[in-house]
Design a protein around this motif. Structure first.
Motif, mmCIF file in Angstrom:
data_model
loop_
_atom_site.group_PDB
_atom_site.id
_atom_site.type_symbol
_atom_site.label_atom_id
_atom_site.label_comp_id
_atom_site.label_asym_id
_atom_site.label_seq_id
_atom_site.Cartn_x
_atom_site.Cartn_y
_atom_site.Cartn_z
ATOM 1 N N GLY A 118 -6.862 7.549 1.051
ATOM 2 C CA GLY A 118 -6.181 6.533 0.793
ATOM 3 C C GLY A 118 -6.233 5.412 1.755
ATOM 4 O O GLY A 118 -6.563 4.160 1.521
ATOM 5 N N TRP A 119 -6.560 5.717 3.053
ATOM 6 C CA TRP A 119 -6.610 4.797 4.197
ATOM 7 C C TRP A 119 -7.786 4.273 4.231
ATOM 8 O O TRP A 119 -8.145 3.231 5.010
ATOM 9 C CB TRP A 119 -6.310 5.468 5.611
ATOM 10 C CG TRP A 119 -4.686 5.523 5.736
ATOM 11 C CD1 TRP A 119 -3.930 6.872 5.643
ATOM 12 C CD2 TRP A 119 -3.847 4.683 5.978
ATOM 13 N NE1 TRP A 119 -2.699 6.464 5.824
ATOM 14 C CE2 TRP A 119 -2.536 5.111 6.243
ATOM 15 C CE3 TRP A 119 -3.972 3.185 6.552
ATOM 16 C CZ2 TRP A 119 -1.496 4.237 6.656
ATOM 17 C CZ3 TRP A 119 -2.980 2.488 6.833
ATOM 18 C CH2 TRP A 119 -1.781 3.097 6.844
ATOM 19 N N THR A 120 -8.885 4.633 3.564
ATOM 20 C CA THR A 120 -10.433 4.241 3.784
ATOM 21 C C THR A 120 -10.515 3.040 2.659
ATOM 22 O O THR A 120 -11.607 2.242 2.535
ATOM 23 C CB THR A 120 -11.255 5.062 3.575
ATOM 24 O OG1 THR A 120 -11.270 5.688 2.224
ATOM 25 C CG2 THR A 120 -11.422 6.327 4.669
ATOM 26 N N SER A 203 4.562 9.391 2.341
ATOM 27 C CA SER A 203 5.353 8.228 3.030
ATOM 28 C C SER A 203 4.370 6.965 3.199
ATOM 29 O O SER A 203 4.712 5.755 3.329
ATOM 30 C CB SER A 203 6.174 8.424 4.048
ATOM 31 O OG SER A 203 5.226 9.116 5.098
ATOM 32 N N ASP A 204 2.944 7.139 3.203
ATOM 33 C CA ASP A 204 2.086 6.030 3.454
ATOM 34 C C ASP A 204 1.664 5.354 2.213
ATOM 35 O O ASP A 204 0.609 4.739 2.355
ATOM 36 C CB ASP A 204 0.972 6.607 4.094
ATOM 37 C CG ASP A 204 1.217 6.878 5.654
ATOM 38 O OD1 ASP A 204 2.054 6.317 6.193
ATOM 39 O OD2 ASP A 204 0.527 7.956 6.454
ATOM 40 N N ALA A 205 2.120 5.782 1.040
ATOM 41 C CA ALA A 205 1.583 5.086 -0.207
ATOM 42 C C ALA A 205 1.509 3.792 -0.095
ATOM 43 O O ALA A 205 0.640 3.110 -0.477
ATOM 44 C CB ALA A 205 2.534 5.483 -1.325
ATOM 45 N N ILE A 206 2.625 3.088 0.687
ATOM 46 C CA ILE A 206 2.583 1.617 0.549
ATOM 47 C C ILE A 206 1.788 0.874 1.506
ATOM 48 O O ILE A 206 0.896 -0.029 1.767
ATOM 49 C CB ILE A 206 3.905 0.868 0.291
ATOM 50 C CG1 ILE A 206 4.358 1.081 -1.125
ATOM 51 C CG2 ILE A 206 3.701 -0.717 0.658
ATOM 52 C CD1 ILE A 206 5.665 0.683 -1.367
ATOM 53 N N ASN A 207 1.775 1.629 2.812
ATOM 54 C CA ASN A 207 1.325 1.229 4.222
ATOM 55 C C ASN A 207 0.010 1.066 3.880
ATOM 56 O O ASN A 207 -0.687 0.151 4.586
ATOM 57 C CB ASN A 207 1.720 2.280 5.265
ATOM 58 C CG ASN A 207 3.214 2.066 5.823
ATOM 59 O OD1 ASN A 207 3.661 0.785 5.828
ATOM 60 N ND2 ASN A 207 3.619 2.953 6.374
ATOM 61 N N ALA A 208 -0.922 2.291 3.499
ATOM 62 C CA ALA A 208 -2.205 2.240 3.425
ATOM 63 C C ALA A 208 -2.929 1.047 2.154
ATOM 64 O O ALA A 208 -3.960 0.940 1.972
ATOM 65 C CB ALA A 208 -2.617 3.682 2.882
ATOM 66 N N MET A 209 -1.971 0.453 1.476
ATOM 67 C CA MET A 209 -2.224 -0.712 0.648
ATOM 68 C C MET A 209 -1.759 -2.037 1.126
ATOM 69 O O MET A 209 -2.018 -3.007 0.562
ATOM 70 C CB MET A 209 -1.691 -0.343 -0.576
ATOM 71 C CG MET A 209 -1.965 -1.376 -1.777
ATOM 72 S SD MET A 209 -3.705 -1.342 -2.339
ATOM 73 C CE MET A 209 -3.728 -2.525 -3.740
ATOM 74 N N CYS A 227 8.411 -3.274 -3.083
ATOM 75 C CA CYS A 227 8.152 -1.638 -3.124
ATOM 76 C C CYS A 227 6.800 -1.580 -3.826
ATOM 77 O O CYS A 227 6.755 -0.365 -4.742
ATOM 78 C CB CYS A 227 9.288 -0.947 -3.848
ATOM 79 S SG CYS A 227 10.987 -1.238 -2.996
ATOM 80 N N GLY A 228 5.930 -2.350 -3.781
ATOM 81 C CA GLY A 228 4.636 -2.301 -4.433
ATOM 82 C C GLY A 228 4.476 -3.047 -5.698
ATOM 83 O O GLY A 228 3.479 -3.260 -6.200
ATOM 84 N N GLU A 268 9.472 10.067 -2.509
ATOM 85 C CA GLU A 268 9.807 8.878 -1.200
ATOM 86 C C GLU A 268 9.915 7.302 -1.818
ATOM 87 O O GLU A 268 10.457 6.755 -1.003
ATOM 88 C CB GLU A 268 8.387 8.927 -0.396
ATOM 89 C CG GLU A 268 8.523 10.420 0.459
ATOM 90 C CD GLU A 268 7.770 11.371 -0.274
ATOM 91 O OE1 GLU A 268 7.698 12.519 0.250
ATOM 92 O OE2 GLU A 268 7.497 11.243 -1.326
ATOM 93 N N PHE A 269 9.680 7.271 -2.909
ATOM 94 C CA PHE A 269 9.916 5.893 -3.496
ATOM 95 C C PHE A 269 10.332 5.899 -5.103
ATOM 96 O O PHE A 269 10.140 6.749 -5.651
ATOM 97 C CB PHE A 269 8.457 5.116 -3.819
ATOM 98 C CG PHE A 269 7.552 4.926 -2.169
ATOM 99 C CD1 PHE A 269 7.830 3.863 -1.645
ATOM 100 C CD2 PHE A 269 6.653 6.068 -1.826
ATOM 101 C CE1 PHE A 269 7.120 3.759 -0.211
ATOM 102 C CE2 PHE A 269 6.353 6.022 -0.667
ATOM 103 C CZ PHE A 269 6.356 4.819 0.357
ATOM 104 N N PRO A 270 11.076 4.673 -5.293
ATOM 105 C CA PRO A 270 11.582 4.522 -6.510
ATOM 106 C C PRO A 270 10.741 4.822 -7.991
ATOM 107 O O PRO A 270 9.369 4.419 -7.691
ATOM 108 C CB PRO A 270 12.172 3.035 -6.652
ATOM 109 C CG PRO A 270 11.115 2.393 -5.744
ATOM 110 C CD PRO A 270 10.866 3.382 -4.577
ATOM 111 N N SER A 271 11.474 5.242 -8.734
ATOM 112 C CA SER A 271 10.514 5.370 -10.088
ATOM 113 C C SER A 271 9.927 4.305 -10.601
ATOM 114 O O SER A 271 8.882 4.620 -11.606
ATOM 115 C CB SER A 271 11.257 6.359 -11.028
ATOM 116 O OG SER A 271 12.499 5.778 -11.511
#
Length: 342
Positions: A118-120, A203-209, A227-228, A268-271
């Protein structure tokens, strides 16, 4: 990460890092940025500060080295420091030479461990110049052109007259999307590509984007997110003038994202956000493009409940950035007030 050889001996870095240092020396670069060393992995405040600046870091570097040949930092960069690579098979029959074709650059990159992380994703998309090491060859790609060792291409014929970029008919290289923010409707294309990658920490789902979103916010068309969930601002002026709350309606339209293959919940994030799901695939477009801006949602009120249970009504554009920051990425509930029919 790294360790000393003993006593006052030198620091021993993983092979990929040592090979990258050799490339930097050969290209006369004074500095080499490596995330795992340049960001203090034990300091959460430093991590937050650096993550917020990754878009600036990636877009400002002279060159990004992409290690697409290995699975971890201990892997070699083929052709560097004597490391061998997969040879191109050649057969000579009388006066004829038959040479094996190498995989297309896009295939070579997408079928690597690098392309699953994800981070790349931000690293590849936001960098303007990329040197890609695959098991077969080295690839060069910038925002305007791409070259590969296996083919000696007529670059003059492939460029536009002013030599600013390749002609439109020239096939793309490893990256098909390299200009986030240029078209607001494309935001879901980037989300869908990123969604298929893996994260060590959910928990990095949005951070990495986050830095991809920043390019959309900085673009003339401006695309925010909650929230994305994309909040597109590039609606027709007539609709902006007539709509009671344009961004509130745009958020409702942003909820039109959908899976093309089923996923699993990420708690960790809303549905209602794609970040609240993993696995499967997200469609690169909203349900129907014409639904996005040709329908009005009059008489509907939308509020976001933050982690403390407070309700925040979605504001208009001048106040929206501060609102999105205050709500954060972990809001759980949407409150919608609307007319209903039996």
């Amino acid at each position: 990460m790294y360790h000393k050889a003993g006593g006052n001996g030198p620091w021993i870095f993983p092979k990929t890092i040592r090979d990258s240092m050799e490339i930097a020396r050969e290209l006369s670069f004074r500095y080499l940025w490596v995330d795992r060393y340049c960001i203090d992995q034990d300091d959460k405040d430093d991590q937050h500060t650096q993550i917020a600046q990754m878009e600036l870091i990636y877009s400002s570097v002279a060159l990004t080295i992409i290690a697409a040949a290995g699975k971890d930092p201990a892997s070699n960069l083929p052709s560097i420091n004597g490391t061998t690579r997969t040879k191109q098979q050649v057969l000579r029959v009388d006066s004829h030479i038959f040479a094996q074709t190498l995989p297309h650059p896009n295939w070579s990159l997408t079928h690597t461990t690098w392309a699953t992380r994800g981070w790349t994703y931000q690293e590849g998309i936001l960098s303007h110049r990329r040197l890609i090491f695959t098991t077969e060859q080295v690839l060069w790609e910038c925002d305007s052109m791409n070259c590969l060792e296996a083919l000696d291409l007529p670059l003059d014929a492939m460029h536009t007259r002013d030599r600013s970029r390749f002609r439109a008919h020239v096939p793309p290289g490893s990256f098909t999307n390299k200009s986030p923010g240029s078209v607001s409707y494309d935001v879901m294309r980037y989300v869908s590509e990123y969604y298929e990658r893996d994260l060590s920490y959910p928990s990095d789902a949005i951070n990495a984007m986050r830095d991809i979103f920043k390019t959309f916010v900085a673009s003339p068309s401006k695309v925010y997110h909650i929230c994305g969930v994309p909040v597109l601002c590039s609606v027709p002026k007539t609709e902006l003038n007539s709509a009671p709350n344009a961004l509130e309606q745009s958020f409702l339209r942003g909820l039109f994202w959908h899976h093309s293959e089923p996923g699993r919940r990420r708690i960790e994030f809303p549905s209602w956000s794609w970040a609240g799901w993993e696995d499967g695939k997200i469609h690169p477009e909203f349900y129907r493009p014409e639904w996005l801006f040709n329908e009005q949602f009059y008489g509907i009120g939308v509020s976001i409940e933050d982690t403390n249970g407070r309700l925040h009504r979605i504001p208009e554009r001048p106040c929206f950035p501060a609102f999105a920051n205050s709500v954060g990425d972990h809001a759980k509930f949407i409150h919608i007030d609307a007319w209903t029919l039996d």
